[in-house]
Scaffold this active site. Structure first.
Site, PDB file in Angstrom:
ATOM      1  CG  ASP A   1      -1.773  -1.202   1.305  1.00 54.81           C
ATOM      2  OD1 ASP A   1      -1.970  -1.681   2.418  1.00 54.81           O
ATOM      3  OD2 ASP A   1      -2.228  -1.657   0.254  1.00 54.81           O
TER       4      ASP A   1
ATOM      5  CB  ALA B   1      -5.613  -0.270   1.030  1.00 52.88           C
ATOM      6  CB  SER B   2      -2.895   0.860   4.859  1.00 53.91           C
ATOM      7  OG  SER B   2      -2.680  -0.532   4.959  1.00 53.91           O
ATOM      8  CB  THR B   3      -5.227   5.683   3.055  1.00 55.14           C
ATOM      9  OG1 THR B   3      -6.357   5.238   2.309  1.00 55.14           O
ATOM     10  CG2 THR B   3      -3.964   5.527   2.223  1.00 55.14           C
TER      11      THR B   3
ATOM     12  CE  LYS C   1      -1.771   3.534   9.094  1.00 56.64           C
ATOM     13  NZ  LYS C   1      -1.585   3.175   7.678  1.00 56.64           N
TER      14      LYS C   1
END
Length: 219
Positions: A12, A86-88, A90
């Protein structure tokens, strides 16, 4: 002072940095481009394109210059294409978890679920700040489960985050589900967070902005 914030993990490849002058969001994604959506308000940057080309990914870099109130992009035709966050995600996940009282602040411990994973740094209890820094997906999935689908949907709608679609499971909709957001929308989301212009308390936003910091150095 320049503050650099890293929001991705492994494949990512997302990065965000800000200073007194500029805020930026970078997408380096190994995905095809659907269509060209260039806008006159976005200045094309050939150096930024070179960075993308050298990465081996097809993507875009979008920078918002706070002082000039101007967008600069590498491959500006790609900045409105919605993709999986995706991880963004969070960033928003942390905001919601703090606002709803699921966690108190960056020092709150999120317990390990006991499942051993390929990344050994995940196989332990982590505080929120560390979980954010190392992009501990299982720990953020646990936060999402504690938040619950109803409250999660309420805040995703209130923020106006991407297409606002959290279908696909409360602990995976941002990873394998239907949620989609564009680079341009991501930059706007970060700009609003920086300006304390999101539907969260000032305390909540301050905590998240602090845990997002990866490095601070003099200009």
């Amino acid at each position: 002072m320049t503050t650099t914030i890293y929001c991705g993990a492994r494949s990512d490849r997302f990065a965000y940095s800000w200073s007194a002058r500029a805020a930026a969001w970078a997408f380096l994604l190994a995905l095809p481009v659907v269509q060209a959506l260039g806008q006159p308000a976005i200045v094309e940057s050939h150096p930024a394109r070179s960075v993308i080309d050298s990465s081996g990914f097809a993507g875009t870099i979008l920078v918002y210059d706070i002082a000039e109130e101007q967008y600069v992009a590498g491959y500006r035709d790609r900045v409105h294409r919605r993709l999986m966050p995706a991880s963004t995600f969070k960033i928003l996940n942390a905001l919601i978890a703090i606002e709803t009282g699921v966690v108190e602040d960056g020092s709150t411990i999120i317990e390990w679920d006991g499942v051993s994973r390929d990344r050994p740094e995940l196989n332990r209890d982590l505080d929120l700040a560390t979980a954010f820094r190392i992009s501990a997906v299982p720990h953020f999935q646990e936060l999402a489960r504690r938040i619950g689908a109803e409250r999660m949907k309420e805040y995703v709608d209130a923020v106006g985050y991407g297409n606002r679609d959290i279908s696909g499971g409360v602990d995976r909709f941002w990873l394998t589900g239907s949620l989609r957001i564009s680079p341009a929308e991501q930059v706007e989301f970060i700009r609003r967070l920086q300006n304390d212009d999101l539907p969260f308390s000032s305390t909540t936003m301050t905590i998240v902005k602090e845990i997002m910091i990866n490095e601070s150095t003099p200009i």
